[in-house]
Design a protein around this motif. Structure first.
Motif, PDB file in Angstrom:
ATOM      1  N   LEU A 171       0.797  -1.228   0.000  1.00 45.86           N
ATOM      2  CA  LEU A 171       0.000   0.000   0.000  1.00 45.86           C
ATOM      3  C   LEU A 171       0.831   1.280   0.000  1.00 45.86           C
ATOM      4  N   PRO A 172       1.875   1.431   0.824  1.00 43.70           N
ATOM      5  CA  PRO A 172       2.639   2.684   0.762  1.00 43.70           C
ATOM      6  C   PRO A 172       3.221   2.943  -0.631  1.00 43.70           C
ATOM      7  N   LYS A 173       3.829   1.915  -1.216  1.00 44.10           N
ATOM      8  CA  LYS A 173       4.448   2.075  -2.534  1.00 44.10           C
ATOM      9  C   LYS A 173       3.408   2.299  -3.619  1.00 44.10           C
ATOM     10  N   ASN A 174       2.321   1.516  -3.580  1.00 46.18           N
ATOM     11  CA  ASN A 174       1.320   1.636  -4.630  1.00 46.18           C
ATOM     12  C   ASN A 174       0.548   2.945  -4.564  1.00 46.18           C
ATOM     13  N   LEU A 175       0.461   3.536  -3.385  1.00 43.24           N
ATOM     14  CA  LEU A 175      -0.236   4.815  -3.267  1.00 43.24           C
ATOM     15  C   LEU A 175       0.707   5.992  -3.490  1.00 43.24           C
ATOM     16  N   PHE A 176       1.842   5.997  -2.776  1.00 36.92           N
ATOM     17  CA  PHE A 176       2.718   7.161  -2.817  1.00 36.92           C
ATOM     18  C   PHE A 176       3.898   7.000  -3.765  1.00 36.92           C
ATOM     19  N   GLY A 177       4.080   5.808  -4.303  1.00 29.46           N
ATOM     20  CA  GLY A 177       5.128   5.596  -5.292  1.00 29.46           C
ATOM     21  C   GLY A 177       4.572   5.554  -6.701  1.00 29.46           C
ATOM     22  N   SER A 178       3.307   5.875  -6.854  1.00 32.69           N
ATOM     23  CA  SER A 178       2.643   5.827  -8.158  1.00 32.69           C
ATOM     24  C   SER A 178       2.461   7.244  -8.700  1.00 32.69           C
ATOM     25  N   ASN A 179       1.745   7.330  -9.806  1.00 28.48           N
ATOM     26  CA  ASN A 179       1.467   8.634 -10.426  1.00 28.48           C
ATOM     27  C   ASN A 179       0.088   9.172 -10.052  1.00 28.48           C
ATOM     28  N   ILE A 180      -0.473   8.702  -8.943  1.00 28.31           N
ATOM     29  CA  ILE A 180      -1.737   9.279  -8.481  1.00 28.31           C
ATOM     30  C   ILE A 180      -1.497  10.766  -8.222  1.00 28.31           C
ATOM     31  N   PRO A 181      -2.332  11.654  -8.754  1.00 35.91           N
ATOM     32  CA  PRO A 181      -2.095  13.094  -8.576  1.00 35.91           C
ATOM     33  C   PRO A 181      -2.048  13.495  -7.102  1.00 35.91           C
ATOM     34  N   ASP A 182      -1.152  14.437  -6.788  1.00 33.90           N
ATOM     35  CA  ASP A 182      -1.025  14.928  -5.417  1.00 33.90           C
ATOM     36  C   ASP A 182      -2.359  15.402  -4.857  1.00 33.90           C
ATOM     37  N   GLU A 183      -3.151  16.064  -5.707  1.00 38.16           N
ATOM     38  CA  GLU A 183      -4.431  16.608  -5.238  1.00 38.16           C
ATOM     39  C   GLU A 183      -5.358  15.506  -4.741  1.00 38.16           C
ATOM     40  N   VAL A 184      -5.317  14.375  -5.415  1.00 34.39           N
ATOM     41  CA  VAL A 184      -6.152  13.241  -4.988  1.00 34.39           C
ATOM     42  C   VAL A 184      -5.682  12.741  -3.620  1.00 34.39           C
ATOM     43  N   LEU A 185      -4.361  12.593  -3.467  1.00 29.49           N
ATOM     44  CA  LEU A 185      -3.820  12.083  -2.210  1.00 29.49           C
ATOM     45  C   LEU A 185      -4.022  13.064  -1.058  1.00 29.49           C
ATOM     46  N   THR A 186      -3.877  14.367  -1.315  1.00 28.68           N
ATOM     47  CA  THR A 186      -4.082  15.340  -0.231  1.00 28.68           C
ATOM     48  C   THR A 186      -5.528  15.317   0.243  1.00 28.68           C
ATOM     49  N   LYS A 190      -6.316  13.817   3.729  1.00 28.00           N
ATOM     50  CA  LYS A 190      -6.434  15.063   4.491  1.00 28.00           C
ATOM     51  C   LYS A 190      -5.069  15.501   5.029  1.00 28.00           C
ATOM     52  N   ILE A 191      -4.088  15.511   4.125  1.00 28.67           N
ATOM     53  CA  ILE A 191      -2.733  15.929   4.466  1.00 28.67           C
ATOM     54  C   ILE A 191      -2.270  16.976   3.460  1.00 28.67           C
ATOM     55  N   SER A 192      -1.202  17.676   3.804  1.00 29.63           N
ATOM     56  CA  SER A 192      -0.697  18.740   2.928  1.00 29.63           C
ATOM     57  C   SER A 192       0.104  18.151   1.774  1.00 29.63           C
ATOM     58  N   ALA A 193       0.305  18.978   0.746  1.00 34.62           N
ATOM     59  CA  ALA A 193       1.108  18.566  -0.405  1.00 34.62           C
ATOM     60  C   ALA A 193       2.548  18.280   0.014  1.00 34.62           C
ATOM     61  N   ASP A 194       3.059  19.004   1.017  1.00 35.00           N
ATOM     62  CA  ASP A 194       4.420  18.767   1.503  1.00 35.00           C
ATOM     63  C   ASP A 194       4.560  17.363   2.086  1.00 35.00           C
ATOM     64  N   ILE A 195       3.561  16.951   2.844  1.00 34.93           N
ATOM     65  CA  ILE A 195       3.600  15.602   3.435  1.00 34.93           C
ATOM     66  C   ILE A 195       3.500  14.546   2.339  1.00 34.93           C
ATOM     67  N   VAL A 196       2.672  14.812   1.322  1.00 32.83           N
ATOM     68  CA  VAL A 196       2.586  13.876   0.189  1.00 32.83           C
ATOM     69  C   VAL A 196       3.966  13.713  -0.441  1.00 32.83           C
ATOM     70  N   GLN A 197       4.680  14.811  -0.634  1.00 30.86           N
ATOM     71  CA  GLN A 197       6.012  14.745  -1.232  1.00 30.86           C
ATOM     72  C   GLN A 197       6.982  13.969  -0.348  1.00 30.86           C
ATOM     73  N   GLN A 198       6.878  14.160   0.973  1.00 28.52           N
ATOM     74  CA  GLN A 198       7.728  13.410   1.889  1.00 28.52           C
ATOM     75  C   GLN A 198       7.444  11.917   1.786  1.00 28.52           C
ATOM     76  N   LEU A 199       6.161  11.570   1.700  1.00 19.71           N
ATOM     77  CA  LEU A 199       5.783  10.166   1.587  1.00 19.71           C
ATOM     78  C   LEU A 199       6.221   9.591   0.236  1.00 19.71           C
ATOM     79  N   SER A 201       8.868  10.598  -1.466  1.00 19.77           N
ATOM     80  CA  SER A 201      10.332  10.467  -1.392  1.00 19.77           C
ATOM     81  C   SER A 201      10.730   9.226  -0.607  1.00 19.77           C
ATOM     82  N   ALA A 202       9.935   8.889   0.395  1.00 16.66           N
ATOM     83  CA  ALA A 202      10.250   7.735   1.237  1.00 16.66           C
ATOM     84  C   ALA A 202      10.128   6.416   0.482  1.00 16.66           C
TER      85      ALA A 202
END
Length: 204
Positions: A171-186, A190-199, A201-202
């Motif tokens: 789940l972490p890789k498939n959600l935050f390692g994919s091309n899902i748009p940042d806006e969808v993930l934020t 319910k997190i900021s775009a900065d946190i999405v970028q941190q996730l 990068s991880a």
């Protein structure tokens, strides 16, 4: 009207049937599947033997060593509807939340202790602490995890799957390692775009 409802019901049933059939391993119509180009009369016990676990699971930077035994590694599993994986947990390591879309999983603790859990479709967590010799089952498609919280000792487990290629969606890789748009993930988390970028990068 009745005719169109009957047609719609028949079409829905056909789609449901096809989805069910495609979600399972193909049924064998022979004793076992012979690889393309192989002469069945020349196959022997070596064909039904896999020796790739003799050296255990390789270590990794995450602390979780794993050695998969699916139809890709062991062609004799083709059509058998089963596979397995050897898991070697370094102290204080985690097998991140994931699910297997094509098969349920049964986990056997060979050595050490593991904290495990699975979440149903309503978000209820079922968890337990397993000791050597204990078994836990993860239903097909449900998110689950395993963790070795012991800071000094490793843990070893064997997982068996109800599919010759159960697949793993981390789940972490498939959600935050994919091309899902940042806006969808934020919006979804319910997190900021900065946190999405941190996730994101991880996951690299």
């Amino acid at each position: 009207m009745a005719s169109s409802l009957a047609s719609l019901a028949a079409a829905a049933f056909a789609l449901l049937f096809l989805a069910t059939v495609q979600a399972a391993d193909p049924e064998l119509v022979s004793d076992f599947a012979v690889p393309d180009g192989a002469d069945e009369s020349k196959l022997d016990g070596v064909f039904f033997t896999y020796t790739g676990l003799r050296d255990g699971a390789p270590s990794s930077t995450t602390g979780l060593g794993r050695k998969q035994v699916s139809v890709k590694e062991f062609p004799a599993l083709d059509g058998m509807g089963v596979s397995m994986e050897l898991l070697d947990f370094a102290p204080n390591s985690v097998n991140v939340p994931h699910h297997h879309p094509r098969g349920g999983e049964i986990l056997f603790v060979v050595d050490g202790s593991l904290t495990v859990g699975t979440v149903n479709s309503n978000g209820k967590l079922y968890k337990n602490v397993l000791q050597k010799g204990d078994v836990f089952v993860f239903p097909k498609g449900l998110p689950h995890y395993q963790a070795n919280f012991d800071k000094a000792n490793k843990a070893v487990a064997v997982s068996a799957f109800g599919s010759s290629s159960a697949g793993t969606v981390a789940l972490p890789k498939n959600l935050f390692g994919s091309n899902i748009p940042d806006e969808v993930l934020t919006k979804a988390f319910k997190i900021s775009a900065d946190i999405v970028q941190q996730l994101r990068s991880a996951q690299n």
